[in-house]
Design a protein around this motif. Structure first.
Motif, PDB file in Angstrom:
ATOM      1  N   ARG A 141      -4.894   8.456  -1.288  1.00 45.96           N
ATOM      2  CA  ARG A 141      -5.013   9.498  -2.290  1.00 45.96           C
ATOM      3  C   ARG A 141      -5.490  10.762  -1.602  1.00 45.96           C
ATOM      4  O   ARG A 141      -6.616  10.819  -1.115  1.00 45.96           O
ATOM      5  CB  ARG A 141      -6.004   9.076  -3.380  1.00 45.96           C
ATOM      6  CG  ARG A 141      -5.489   7.970  -4.294  1.00 45.96           C
ATOM      7  CD  ARG A 141      -4.301   8.436  -5.124  1.00 45.96           C
ATOM      8  NE  ARG A 141      -3.823   7.389  -6.016  1.00 45.96           N
ATOM      9  CZ  ARG A 141      -2.896   6.507  -5.693  1.00 45.96           C
ATOM     10  NH1 ARG A 141      -2.353   6.537  -4.496  1.00 45.96           N
ATOM     11  NH2 ARG A 141      -2.512   5.590  -6.565  1.00 45.96           N
ATOM     12  N   CYS A 154      -5.539  15.287  -1.626  1.00 47.85           N
ATOM     13  CA  CYS A 154      -5.890  16.333  -2.579  1.00 47.85           C
ATOM     14  C   CYS A 154      -4.715  17.238  -2.914  1.00 47.85           C
ATOM     15  O   CYS A 154      -4.815  18.056  -3.832  1.00 47.85           O
ATOM     16  CB  CYS A 154      -7.041  17.171  -2.020  1.00 47.85           C
ATOM     17  SG  CYS A 154      -6.656  18.002  -0.465  1.00 47.85           S
ATOM     18  N   ARG A 155      -3.602  17.102  -2.174  1.00 44.23           N
ATOM     19  CA  ARG A 155      -2.450  17.958  -2.436  1.00 44.23           C
ATOM     20  C   ARG A 155      -1.480  17.289  -3.404  1.00 44.23           C
ATOM     21  O   ARG A 155      -1.408  16.077  -3.484  1.00 44.23           O
ATOM     22  CB  ARG A 155      -1.734  18.296  -1.130  1.00 44.23           C
ATOM     23  CG  ARG A 155      -2.468  19.330  -0.287  1.00 44.23           C
ATOM     24  CD  ARG A 155      -1.756  19.570   1.020  1.00 44.23           C
ATOM     25  NE  ARG A 155      -1.884  18.412   1.903  1.00 44.23           N
ATOM     26  CZ  ARG A 155      -1.187  18.236   3.020  1.00 44.23           C
ATOM     27  NH1 ARG A 155      -0.286  19.131   3.373  1.00 44.23           N
ATOM     28  NH2 ARG A 155      -1.370  17.179   3.773  1.00 44.23           N
ATOM     29  N   ARG A 156      -0.734  18.134  -4.110  1.00 43.78           N
ATOM     30  CA  ARG A 156       0.275  17.634  -5.027  1.00 43.78           C
ATOM     31  C   ARG A 156       1.474  18.565  -4.973  1.00 43.78           C
ATOM     32  O   ARG A 156       1.374  19.708  -4.522  1.00 43.78           O
ATOM     33  CB  ARG A 156      -0.266  17.567  -6.449  1.00 43.78           C
ATOM     34  CG  ARG A 156      -0.722  18.902  -6.980  1.00 43.78           C
ATOM     35  CD  ARG A 156      -1.242  18.832  -8.410  1.00 43.78           C
ATOM     36  NE  ARG A 156      -0.194  18.457  -9.343  1.00 43.78           N
ATOM     37  CZ  ARG A 156      -0.316  18.566 -10.668  1.00 43.78           C
ATOM     38  NH1 ARG A 156      -1.435  19.029 -11.201  1.00 43.78           N
ATOM     39  NH2 ARG A 156       0.680  18.212 -11.457  1.00 43.78           N
ATOM     40  N   ILE A 157       2.610  18.076  -5.431  1.00 41.88           N
ATOM     41  CA  ILE A 157       3.782  18.931  -5.563  1.00 41.88           C
ATOM     42  C   ILE A 157       3.557  19.850  -6.757  1.00 41.88           C
ATOM     43  O   ILE A 157       3.216  19.375  -7.847  1.00 41.88           O
ATOM     44  CB  ILE A 157       5.048  18.090  -5.785  1.00 41.88           C
ATOM     45  CG1 ILE A 157       5.276  17.144  -4.596  1.00 41.88           C
ATOM     46  CG2 ILE A 157       6.266  18.991  -5.973  1.00 41.88           C
ATOM     47  CD1 ILE A 157       6.372  16.123  -4.828  1.00 41.88           C
ATOM     48  N   PRO A 196       4.316  10.005   0.816  1.00 39.82           N
ATOM     49  CA  PRO A 196       3.077  10.726   1.126  1.00 39.82           C
ATOM     50  C   PRO A 196       3.009  11.179   2.584  1.00 39.82           C
ATOM     51  O   PRO A 196       2.627  12.316   2.878  1.00 39.82           O
ATOM     52  CB  PRO A 196       1.985   9.709   0.792  1.00 39.82           C
ATOM     53  CG  PRO A 196       2.594   8.842  -0.250  1.00 39.82           C
ATOM     54  CD  PRO A 196       4.039   8.714   0.152  1.00 39.82           C
ATOM     55  N   SER A 234       5.288  13.627 -10.060  1.00 39.99           N
ATOM     56  CA  SER A 234       4.259  14.412 -10.749  1.00 39.99           C
ATOM     57  C   SER A 234       2.865  13.835 -10.548  1.00 39.99           C
ATOM     58  O   SER A 234       1.873  14.578 -10.632  1.00 39.99           O
ATOM     59  CB  SER A 234       4.578  14.505 -12.244  1.00 39.99           C
ATOM     60  OG  SER A 234       4.515  13.237 -12.871  1.00 39.99           O
ATOM     61  N   ARG A 235       2.783  12.550 -10.265  1.00 36.40           N
ATOM     62  CA  ARG A 235       1.492  11.889 -10.059  1.00 36.40           C
ATOM     63  C   ARG A 235       1.122  11.779  -8.577  1.00 36.40           C
ATOM     64  O   ARG A 235      -0.020  11.437  -8.258  1.00 36.40           O
ATOM     65  CB  ARG A 235       1.500  10.500 -10.683  1.00 36.40           C
ATOM     66  CG  ARG A 235       1.671  10.513 -12.192  1.00 36.40           C
ATOM     67  CD  ARG A 235       1.794   9.097 -12.745  1.00 36.40           C
ATOM     68  NE  ARG A 235       1.939   9.099 -14.204  1.00 36.40           N
ATOM     69  CZ  ARG A 235       2.113   7.998 -14.922  1.00 36.40           C
ATOM     70  NH1 ARG A 235       2.170   6.818 -14.329  1.00 36.40           N
ATOM     71  NH2 ARG A 235       2.238   8.072 -16.238  1.00 36.40           N
ATOM     72  N   LEU A 236       2.060  12.022  -7.699  1.00 32.89           N
ATOM     73  CA  LEU A 236       1.845  11.803  -6.273  1.00 32.89           C
ATOM     74  C   LEU A 236       0.769  12.728  -5.719  1.00 32.89           C
ATOM     75  O   LEU A 236       0.759  13.924  -5.992  1.00 32.89           O
ATOM     76  CB  LEU A 236       3.158  12.034  -5.513  1.00 32.89           C
ATOM     77  CG  LEU A 236       3.113  11.843  -3.990  1.00 32.89           C
ATOM     78  CD1 LEU A 236       2.824  10.386  -3.651  1.00 32.89           C
ATOM     79  CD2 LEU A 236       4.432  12.280  -3.362  1.00 32.89           C
ATOM     80  N   ARG A 237      -0.125  12.185  -4.940  1.00 33.82           N
ATOM     81  CA  ARG A 237      -1.118  12.955  -4.186  1.00 33.82           C
ATOM     82  C   ARG A 237      -0.985  12.558  -2.729  1.00 33.82           C
ATOM     83  O   ARG A 237      -0.816  11.391  -2.394  1.00 33.82           O
ATOM     84  CB  ARG A 237      -2.534  12.679  -4.691  1.00 33.82           C
ATOM     85  CG  ARG A 237      -2.755  13.053  -6.166  1.00 33.82           C
ATOM     86  CD  ARG A 237      -2.609  14.540  -6.406  1.00 33.82           C
ATOM     87  NE  ARG A 237      -2.870  14.892  -7.799  1.00 33.82           N
ATOM     88  CZ  ARG A 237      -1.933  14.965  -8.739  1.00 33.82           C
ATOM     89  NH1 ARG A 237      -0.653  14.669  -8.440  1.00 33.82           N
ATOM     90  NH2 ARG A 237      -2.235  15.312  -9.981  1.00 33.82           N
ATOM     91  N   TYR A 238      -1.088  13.522  -1.845  1.00 35.20           N
ATOM     92  CA  TYR A 238      -0.863  13.235  -0.405  1.00 35.20           C
ATOM     93  C   TYR A 238      -1.735  14.143   0.435  1.00 35.20           C
ATOM     94  O   TYR A 238      -2.365  15.074  -0.077  1.00 35.20           O
ATOM     95  CB  TYR A 238       0.610  13.393  -0.054  1.00 35.20           C
ATOM     96  CG  TYR A 238       1.204  14.753  -0.340  1.00 35.20           C
ATOM     97  CD1 TYR A 238       1.243  15.728   0.644  1.00 35.20           C
ATOM     98  CD2 TYR A 238       1.719  15.066  -1.597  1.00 35.20           C
ATOM     99  CE1 TYR A 238       1.779  16.986   0.399  1.00 35.20           C
ATOM    100  CE2 TYR A 238       2.267  16.307  -1.851  1.00 35.20           C
ATOM    101  CZ  TYR A 238       2.289  17.266  -0.864  1.00 35.20           C
ATOM    102  OH  TYR A 238       2.823  18.497  -1.115  1.00 35.20           O
TER     103      TYR A 238
END
Length: 294
Positions: free
Chosen positions: A41, A43-46, A254, A290-294
């Motif tokens: 997990r 802190c970045r997201r699309i 990710p 939309s839920r992805l965090r990388y």
């Protein structure tokens, strides 16, 4: 997009880390690297404005109800689309349908012969009408599948790219598996990267085909060629090498996206070449991204 691809069926390498460490595709379960990535997990997201749908995925429902399909995609949450086939609609009509549901077309796929021939001015005008910023060549004629052929393609792309820039757009190229083959000791895709002007020509990287092609891991490409990949086709790979809804397959997104900013990525366009249920695929893929965090 599937039309025109030249796929190497003997190579199944795919991204294991952001620097492109390959891992074997197993049957029935995610490889260790991808499974570990799924548990990370960051802190970045699309950004929501960057999640789009490449409309080739939706070609069957579009043919039956273009406006209704766009409305459905907007309801799922998609912000943008890549146009691939107009299904009898004019660019102006498509723009009106997009505006009505607050979707934005960011690009259109236009054939190589059109982009390199006399049809380019009209094609550029059509992309402007759609509201896009990129005109994208989706594949190359098979007769050009050689180092000499790709060097000629690079020359043609530089010429067309100059015309695109003068019109306020940019030319991109969309890859298939065969583009990543090594022929006569050289990667064909590397020829395009090396011999096109970065100011005139960029790339819409299909991460599935780059991974399946075996010589060009997406995360490594982003590092080696910063700023050259403003758009992606985000397509997942099933354990047997077939297409899969984004997030349900074996590709390590990710890790791949960890270097996307270096690559200049601004649009993550979902694609599935052969979905059993296009709307179900669109929902599942959007939910994952939309839920992805990388």
């Amino acid at each position: 997009m599937r039309g025109g691809e030249r796929v190497s069926s003997t190579r199944r390498a795919f991204l294991g880390t952001s620097l492109g460490v390959a891992a074997a595709v197993g049957l029935g379960s995610k490889p260790a690297a991808a499974a570990a990535a799924a548990g990370r997990r960051g802190c970045r997201r699309i950004p929501p404005s960057g999640i789009g749908m490449h409309l080739y995925t939706m070609r069957t429902p579009l043919a039956a109800d273009f406006a209704g399909t766009l409305e459905h995609l907007a309801g799922i949450g998609y912000a943008t689309v890549g146009v691939s086939g107009r299904h009898g609609n004019s660019p102006a009509a498509i723009r009106q349908m997009l505006d009505r549901v607050r979707l934005k077309a960011v690009l259109e796929h236009v054939g190589y012969d059109t982009v390199t021939g006399s049809g380019l001015p009209q094609a550029l005008e059509d992309v402007h009408t759609l509201g896009g910023q990129w005109i994208v060549v989706p594949s190359l004629p098979g007769a050009l599948h050689s180092p000499a052929g790709y060097r000629e393609v690079a020359r043609q792309f530089n010429r067309a790219g100059l015309a695109a820039r003068e019109s306020g757009l940019k030319l991109l190229y969309h890859n298939h598996g065969g583009d990543h083959e090594v022929v006569e000791g050289v990667s064909l895709y590397d020829i395009l990267l090396a011999e096109t002007d970065p100011e005139l020509v960029g790339f819409e990287l299909d991460v599935y085909w780059a991974a399946k092609g075996g010589s060009s891991a997406p995360g490594e490409l982003f590092v080696r060629h910063p700023g050259r990949f403003p758009a992606l086709h985000v397509k997942d790979m099933a354990p047997n090498g077939d297409f899969a809804d984004v997030g349900s397959g074996v590709l390590d997104f990710p890790a791949m996206f960890d270097t996307a900013r270096q690559g200049g990525v601004r649009q993550w366009l979902v694609e599935h070449d052969a979905p059993a249920d296009p709307f179900a695929s669109a929902r599942a893929s959007y939910r994952y991204l939309s839920r992805l965090r990388y």
